[in-house]
Design an enzyme around this catalytic site. Structure first.
Site, short mmCIF file in Angstrom:
data_model
loop_
_atom_site.label_atom_id
_atom_site.label_comp_id
_atom_site.label_asym_id
_atom_site.label_seq_id
_atom_site.Cartn_x
_atom_site.Cartn_y
_atom_site.Cartn_z
N ARG A 3 51.38 -4.82 -5.21
CA ARG A 3 52.00 -3.51 -5.03
C ARG A 3 53.16 -3.29 -6.01
NH1 ARG A 3 50.96 -4.92 0.37
NH2 ARG A 3 53.11 -5.57 0.78
N HIS B 114 56.80 -19.81 9.82
CA HIS B 114 57.69 -20.79 9.22
C HIS B 114 57.04 -22.17 9.34
CE1 HIS B 114 61.07 -18.24 8.22
NE2 HIS B 114 61.01 -17.69 9.42
N ASP C 66 56.98 -26.92 4.38
CA ASP C 66 57.74 -26.29 3.30
C ASP C 66 57.75 -27.14 2.03
OD1 ASP C 66 58.36 -24.01 4.67
OD2 ASP C 66 60.47 -24.48 4.99
#
Length: 372
Positions: free
Chosen positions: A94, A129, A159
């Site tokens: 976008r 998360h 992560d």
């Protein structure tokens, strides 16, 4: 002098948090030129200058909602070997910075995408998360002690191990491919899949019938008495990993254990009983006395160190496992190479927007048009 192994590679990093910056740090540590594009004036330097994840690279502040800034990023990416982004799927498209546009500009570009769920699938656009990704991969279910609820290991597994480090590996693999073939591509790194991959050995144990007890009752999840942490008389802890028979024998030798029950090392039915015995034994002395007593006996016993203790431990000091950069102690680049140096970490102290843009071939007028 030999250059760092990734010297000569240029990576563009679209600013994010956590795993994306970690991948950028890994690439920069090993010699790549990583240019981080921060999100305009919102990028703060009080925090950034203290964050090891942002070390060893220069940055530019650009407002990606501005057409001029988007065009500048495309121009920079056209000169780069790779790009890292950590937005939700579809966001860079976008913005006009999706892989189709950038690979059209630069067919050799390696376009690294860091997300929790991946670019496709029914949950691709859902927020999440680390704790959510390791829950869905089955990894979190395996983490915890018997009788307790699952315990997330901070945010290390998804992560960083299954995210940023896996993306850095994927980037290097795709960069090698691009060098051989001239063909760039997209690296779709999903933290859910990365955290599943880190469990490959446990999946193997399950297949072999060696991992089937409830959580906290298996070989490496604190079920075994010879693989756990133990509190000492001073409230500090030791870590014990005496798995192999010779290390287990050394443990028994140091503790003067000749009880025949201890011959049943791999019998899970007796593990709780022997663990209670070890718990009582270790409570009898302070941690460092135990460490001294076990020194040289190869029983795989080590102290559980605090952050400050880890910085000054003789082994870490000898290896220079931690370094100071910008006055801040932090982990040193790893791994090490026999011929190539890694990049000595340095922290960002101030913006260098104009200098970086000028180095990338932007004129004074173009730089001014970008607000710098």
């Amino acid at each position: 002098m030999t250059t760092p192994p990734l010297h000569g590679l240029r990576i563009v990093e679209l600013a994010g948090i956590g795993p994306g910056p970690f991948a950028g740090m890994m690439l920069a540590d090993h010699g790549a030129e990583v240019i981080r594009i921060d999100r305009g004036a919102r990028a703060g330097f009080t925090i950034d200058s203290k964050d090891p994840l942002l070390r060893s690279r220069r940055s530019i502040a650009l407002d990606l909602k501005s057409p001029k800034a988007v065009e500048a990023v495309r121009r920079i990416a056209a000169q780069a070997d790779g790009l890292i982004e950590g937005f939700r799927p579809g966001v860079t498209e976008r913005l006009g910075l999706g892989p189709d546009a950038l690979l059209a500009d630069n067919p050799r570009l390696v376009y690294g995408r860091m997300t929790g769920w991946g670019q496709t699938g029914p949950m691709a656009h859902e927020p999440g998360h680390d704790i959510n990704y390791i829950a869905l991969s089955g990894t979190l279910h395996a983490l915890g002690r018997a009788g307790s609820k699952p315990t997330p290991p901070i945010n290390l597994v998804a992560d960083f191990g299954g995210g940023g480090m896996l993306l850095a590996f994927g980037m290097v693999a795709a960069l090698l491919h691009a060098q051989r073939t001239g063909e760039g591509q997209v690296v779709d790194c999903a933290m859910t899949e990365g955290s599943a991959l880190l469990m490959a050995q446990v999946w193997g144990f399950r297949a072999m019938g060696r991992w089937g007890a409830p959580t906290g009752g298996n070989l490496l999840d604190t079920g075994a008495h010879f693989y756990d942490t133990y509190e000492c008389a001073d409230g500090r802890y030791v870590a014990l990993g005496a798995i192999e028979p010779q290390f287990y024998a050394a443990l028994r030798q140091v503790l003067a254990i000749d009880d025949p029950r201890w011959d049943r090392q791999f019998d899970p039915s007796i593990w709780p009983e022997l663990k209670r015995d070890l718990t009582a034994r270790f409570l009898a002395r302070p941690r460092d006395e135990w460490v001294a007593l076990f020194a040289g006996h190869e029983a795989c016993l080590t102290p559980v160190l605090t952050y400050d203790e880890a910085l000054v431990h003789p082994h870490n000091a000898a290896r220079q496992s931690f370094v100071t950069a910008g006055g801040l102690p932090q982990p040193a680049p790893a791994p090490r190479y026999s011929a190539s140096p890694t990049t000595a970490p340095h922290m960002r102290e101030e913006r260098e927007d104009r200098a970086v843009l000028a180095d990338l071939g932007f004129s004074d007028e173009e730089i001014a048009a970008l607000g710098h």
